[in-house]
Write a protein that holds these residues in place. Structure first.
Motif, PDB file in Angstrom:
ATOM      1  N   ASN A 175     -12.180   4.913   3.399  1.00  0.00           N
ATOM      2  CA  ASN A 175     -11.100   5.522   4.161  1.00  0.00           C
ATOM      3  C   ASN A 175      -9.688   5.081   3.800  1.00  0.00           C
ATOM      4  O   ASN A 175      -8.740   5.865   3.939  1.00  0.00           O
ATOM      5  CB  ASN A 175     -11.306   5.219   5.659  1.00  0.00           C
ATOM      6  CG  ASN A 175     -12.631   5.705   6.181  1.00  0.00           C
ATOM      7  OD1 ASN A 175     -12.885   6.894   6.238  1.00  0.00           O
ATOM      8  ND2 ASN A 175     -13.504   4.765   6.565  1.00  0.00           N
ATOM      9  N   ALA A 176      -9.529   3.849   3.358  1.00  0.00           N
ATOM     10  CA  ALA A 176      -8.183   3.304   3.172  1.00  0.00           C
ATOM     11  C   ALA A 176      -7.724   3.288   1.727  1.00  0.00           C
ATOM     12  O   ALA A 176      -6.523   3.209   1.468  1.00  0.00           O
ATOM     13  CB  ALA A 176      -8.105   1.883   3.747  1.00  0.00           C
ATOM     14  N   ASP A 178      -6.563   4.723  -1.684  1.00  0.00           N
ATOM     15  CA  ASP A 178      -5.977   5.958  -2.201  1.00  0.00           C
ATOM     16  C   ASP A 178      -6.665   6.268  -3.527  1.00  0.00           C
ATOM     17  O   ASP A 178      -6.401   5.634  -4.546  1.00  0.00           O
ATOM     18  CB  ASP A 178      -4.469   5.768  -2.397  1.00  0.00           C
ATOM     19  CG  ASP A 178      -3.778   7.048  -2.863  1.00  0.00           C
ATOM     20  OD1 ASP A 178      -4.462   7.954  -3.370  1.00  0.00           O
ATOM     21  OD2 ASP A 178      -2.542   7.118  -2.734  1.00  0.00           O
ATOM     22  N   PHE A 185      -3.790   2.250   1.844  1.00  0.00           N
ATOM     23  CA  PHE A 185      -2.788   2.712   2.789  1.00  0.00           C
ATOM     24  C   PHE A 185      -2.514   1.633   3.841  1.00  0.00           C
ATOM     25  O   PHE A 185      -3.341   0.741   4.080  1.00  0.00           O
ATOM     26  CB  PHE A 185      -3.251   4.002   3.462  1.00  0.00           C
ATOM     27  CG  PHE A 185      -3.332   5.154   2.516  1.00  0.00           C
ATOM     28  CD1 PHE A 185      -2.187   5.674   1.939  1.00  0.00           C
ATOM     29  CD2 PHE A 185      -4.560   5.726   2.188  1.00  0.00           C
ATOM     30  CE1 PHE A 185      -2.258   6.742   1.052  1.00  0.00           C
ATOM     31  CE2 PHE A 185      -4.647   6.789   1.310  1.00  0.00           C
ATOM     32  CZ  PHE A 185      -3.485   7.299   0.731  1.00  0.00           C
ATOM     33  N   THR A 187      -1.666   2.123   7.321  1.00  0.00           N
ATOM     34  CA  THR A 187      -2.123   2.342   8.688  1.00  0.00           C
ATOM     35  C   THR A 187      -2.899   3.640   8.789  1.00  0.00           C
ATOM     36  O   THR A 187      -2.499   4.659   8.210  1.00  0.00           O
ATOM     37  CB  THR A 187      -0.907   2.424   9.651  1.00  0.00           C
ATOM     38  OG1 THR A 187      -0.034   1.342   9.394  1.00  0.00           O
ATOM     39  CG2 THR A 187      -1.353   2.368  11.095  1.00  0.00           C
ATOM     40  N   LEU A 188      -4.005   3.608   9.539  1.00  0.00           N
ATOM     41  CA  LEU A 188      -4.812   4.791   9.781  1.00  0.00           C
ATOM     42  C   LEU A 188      -5.108   4.892  11.274  1.00  0.00           C
ATOM     43  O   LEU A 188      -4.964   3.921  12.026  1.00  0.00           O
ATOM     44  CB  LEU A 188      -6.116   4.717   8.989  1.00  0.00           C
ATOM     45  CG  LEU A 188      -5.965   4.638   7.460  1.00  0.00           C
ATOM     46  CD1 LEU A 188      -7.288   4.275   6.809  1.00  0.00           C
ATOM     47  CD2 LEU A 188      -5.435   5.951   6.892  1.00  0.00           C
ATOM     48  N   TRP A 192     -10.068   6.355  11.504  1.00  0.00           N
ATOM     49  CA  TRP A 192      -9.822   6.150  10.075  1.00  0.00           C
ATOM     50  C   TRP A 192      -9.220   7.381   9.400  1.00  0.00           C
ATOM     51  O   TRP A 192      -9.151   7.434   8.171  1.00  0.00           O
ATOM     52  CB  TRP A 192     -11.100   5.733   9.343  1.00  0.00           C
ATOM     53  CG  TRP A 192     -11.609   4.392   9.735  1.00  0.00           C
ATOM     54  CD1 TRP A 192     -12.524   4.129  10.700  1.00  0.00           C
ATOM     55  CD2 TRP A 192     -11.237   3.127   9.172  1.00  0.00           C
ATOM     56  NE1 TRP A 192     -12.753   2.766  10.786  1.00  0.00           N
ATOM     57  CE2 TRP A 192     -11.972   2.129   9.861  1.00  0.00           C
ATOM     58  CE3 TRP A 192     -10.357   2.750   8.161  1.00  0.00           C
ATOM     59  CZ2 TRP A 192     -11.856   0.776   9.566  1.00  0.00           C
ATOM     60  CZ3 TRP A 192     -10.242   1.394   7.862  1.00  0.00           C
ATOM     61  CH2 TRP A 192     -10.988   0.424   8.561  1.00  0.00           C
ATOM     62  N   SER A 193      -8.747   8.333  10.174  1.00  0.00           N
ATOM     63  CA  SER A 193      -8.083   9.488   9.581  1.00  0.00           C
ATOM     64  C   SER A 193      -6.635   9.146   9.268  1.00  0.00           C
ATOM     65  O   SER A 193      -6.045   8.248   9.860  1.00  0.00           O
ATOM     66  CB  SER A 193      -8.149  10.692  10.521  1.00  0.00           C
ATOM     67  OG  SER A 193      -7.479  10.407  11.745  1.00  0.00           O
ATOM     68  N   LYS A 194      -6.061   9.884   8.320  1.00  0.00           N
ATOM     69  CA  LYS A 194      -4.695   9.646   7.903  1.00  0.00           C
ATOM     70  C   LYS A 194      -3.784  10.602   8.656  1.00  0.00           C
ATOM     71  O   LYS A 194      -4.054  11.783   8.756  1.00  0.00           O
ATOM     72  CB  LYS A 194      -4.570   9.846   6.385  1.00  0.00           C
ATOM     73  CG  LYS A 194      -3.267   9.359   5.770  1.00  0.00           C
ATOM     74  CD  LYS A 194      -3.369   9.378   4.258  1.00  0.00           C
ATOM     75  CE  LYS A 194      -2.084   8.855   3.601  1.00  0.00           C
ATOM     76  NZ  LYS A 194      -1.015   9.834   3.593  1.00  0.00           N
ATOM     77  N   ALA A 206       4.201   3.881   3.482  1.00  0.00           N
ATOM     78  CA  ALA A 206       2.806   4.302   3.344  1.00  0.00           C
ATOM     79  C   ALA A 206       1.937   3.168   2.813  1.00  0.00           C
ATOM     80  O   ALA A 206       0.760   3.034   3.169  1.00  0.00           O
ATOM     81  CB  ALA A 206       2.704   5.514   2.423  1.00  0.00           C
ATOM     82  N   LYS A 207       2.540   2.327   1.957  1.00  0.00           N
ATOM     83  CA  LYS A 207       1.825   1.204   1.353  1.00  0.00           C
ATOM     84  C   LYS A 207       2.778   0.017   1.265  1.00  0.00           C
ATOM     85  O   LYS A 207       3.991   0.196   1.121  1.00  0.00           O
ATOM     86  CB  LYS A 207       1.318   1.571  -0.049  1.00  0.00           C
ATOM     87  CG  LYS A 207       0.307   2.704  -0.062  1.00  0.00           C
ATOM     88  CD  LYS A 207       0.006   3.154  -1.480  1.00  0.00           C
ATOM     89  CE  LYS A 207      -0.958   4.322  -1.487  1.00  0.00           C
ATOM     90  NZ  LYS A 207      -1.137   4.887  -2.843  1.00  0.00           N
ATOM     91  N   ASP A 260       3.435   6.906  -1.031  1.00  0.00           N
ATOM     92  CA  ASP A 260       2.050   7.091  -1.464  1.00  0.00           C
ATOM     93  C   ASP A 260       1.887   6.912  -2.966  1.00  0.00           C
ATOM     94  O   ASP A 260       0.892   6.342  -3.432  1.00  0.00           O
ATOM     95  CB  ASP A 260       1.557   8.497  -1.082  1.00  0.00           C
ATOM     96  CG  ASP A 260       1.212   8.616   0.395  1.00  0.00           C
ATOM     97  OD1 ASP A 260       1.417   7.647   1.135  1.00  0.00           O
ATOM     98  OD2 ASP A 260       0.733   9.700   0.794  1.00  0.00           O
TER      99      ASP A 260
END
Length: 360
Positions: A175-176, A178, A185, A187-188, A192-194, A206-207, A260
């Motif tokens: 999930n995290a 990229d 990433f 924070t989710l 765990w969705s973006k 974003a990172k 990102d």
């Protein structure tokens, strides 16, 4: 913190004296320094946490202690607190076996399992309230990595805890990570969705370097405990990312915040994170067991440590950055580890001198 009684001119010598002018420390002096470290740890640091943090009324920890040492029972607390306590007392028990350390590590493990584990979606909540209910339930990737590292450390003496570390690893990879641009990433959402999620460390990015470093440290520990080809590949990719996309050769510092696609946001730097990255990459390269990578990481660590020596002020403290001459406590710890790592690599006493000045 008390000044080391080593009888060496290194403590007061200028920061940039050539190593050739500094007498090599005796083995007795180095042993004294190690003893002082251990005394500070076992006589001051660990007892403070043992005495002041456990909230025995609900088998958890106090989230806040005021300047007078009084606990605030109803305060919210982050997963970082319980994770760091689990890590610290697990490491202490593994190196200096002590039933009291073992007891508090088990206490912290139980707190994480009971109050922070997201039973539905996996991973840990960012924070809970004074009653142990989720306060901020999103998935701060930094917090996941700290918990993973803590589980790994606990697994050194409690093997079943390794399963929790592996579970977080799988969640991060699913999930995290990229899968297009690399890295992890910031924070989710809880599931765990973006999306639009509040960043509890307020980076607005974003990172971040901080999150990549924490993931690297957790992956290094897991790879050392449970070698795995997929993990080794992902761990190496993160090493390369830090070296090629996050370190800025023009400034001689790591950039901190990114989009990102790894476009740096702003020009802020952190001397403390520079030093943390230096020693973290050395450990990571050694876990990879690649001679060329180790050599490269060690040379890089020497370069970063040398830059760190130039950022010590007259008190021996590492200033936060050229624009911020305050000295955060955690940055001093990172500098100390970095300087000692550089000394172990090179035998160059300028690094030991820097460690002594910083410690003293």
């Amino acid at each position: 913190m008390k000044r080391l009684l080593l009888g060496l001119a290194l403590l007061t010598a200028p920061a940039f004296v050539s190593a050739q002018t500094i007498p090599a420390p005796s083995s007795e002096a180095l042993l004294q320094m190690a003893n002082d470290f251990q005394q500070e740890l076992t006589g001051n640091i660990l007892p403070f946490w043992q005495k002041n943090l456990p909230n025995n009324a609900n088998s958890s920890f106090y989230g806040v202690i005021d300047a007078q040492g009084k606990a605030i029972p109803d305060s919210a607390r982050s997963a970082l607190l319980s994770s760091e306590i689990l890590w610290a007392f697990s490491a202490a028990d593994a190196e200096l076996p002590n039933p009291d350390y073992k007891k508090l590590a088990a206490y912290a493990f139980a707190d994480l399992e009971k109050n922070f584990q997201d039973k539905k979606h996996g991973g840990v909540y960012w924070s809970v309230d004074g009653n142990g209910k989720p306060a901020e339930s999103h998935k701060q990737v930094y917090a996941q990595a700290v918990a993973m590292l803590a589980y790994c450390e606990y697994a050194r003496t409690n093997k079943p805890a390794l399963a929790q570390a592996k579970a977080i690893y799988q969640l991060l990879e699913k999930n995290a990570r990229d899968k297009t641009n690399g890295g992890y990433f910031q924070t989710l959402a809880q599931d765990w969705s973006k999306g639009e999620v509040v960043d509890s460390v307020n980076s607005g990015a974003a990172k971040t370097l901080k999150t990549q470093l924490q993931v690297l440290q957790a992956y290094s520990r897991l790879l050392a405990l449970a070698p795995n080809a997929e993990l080794k590949k992902n761990h190496l990719a993160l090493i390369k990312l830090l070296q090629t996309k996050i370190y800025n050769n023009k400034t001689g510092h790591f950039d901190l915040n990114f989009s990102d696609n790894w476009k740096a946001q702003g020009d802020a730097i952190s001397n403390g994170l520079d030093q943390e990255a230096a020693w973290s990459l050395v450990i990571a390269a050694r876990v990879q067991d690649d001679d060329e990578l180790i050599k490269q990481a060690e040379q890089f660590a020497l370069k970063v440590a040398a830059a760190g020596l130039k950022n010590l002020d007259g008190t021996g403290g590492l200033v936060n950055s050229p624009k911020d001459t305050n000295k955060d406590w955690w940055a001093q710890s990172e500098a100390l580890v970095s300087f000692l790592t550089a000394y172990q690599i090179s035998g160059d006493t300028q690094y030991l001198m820097g460690a002594m000045r910083n410690w003293g």
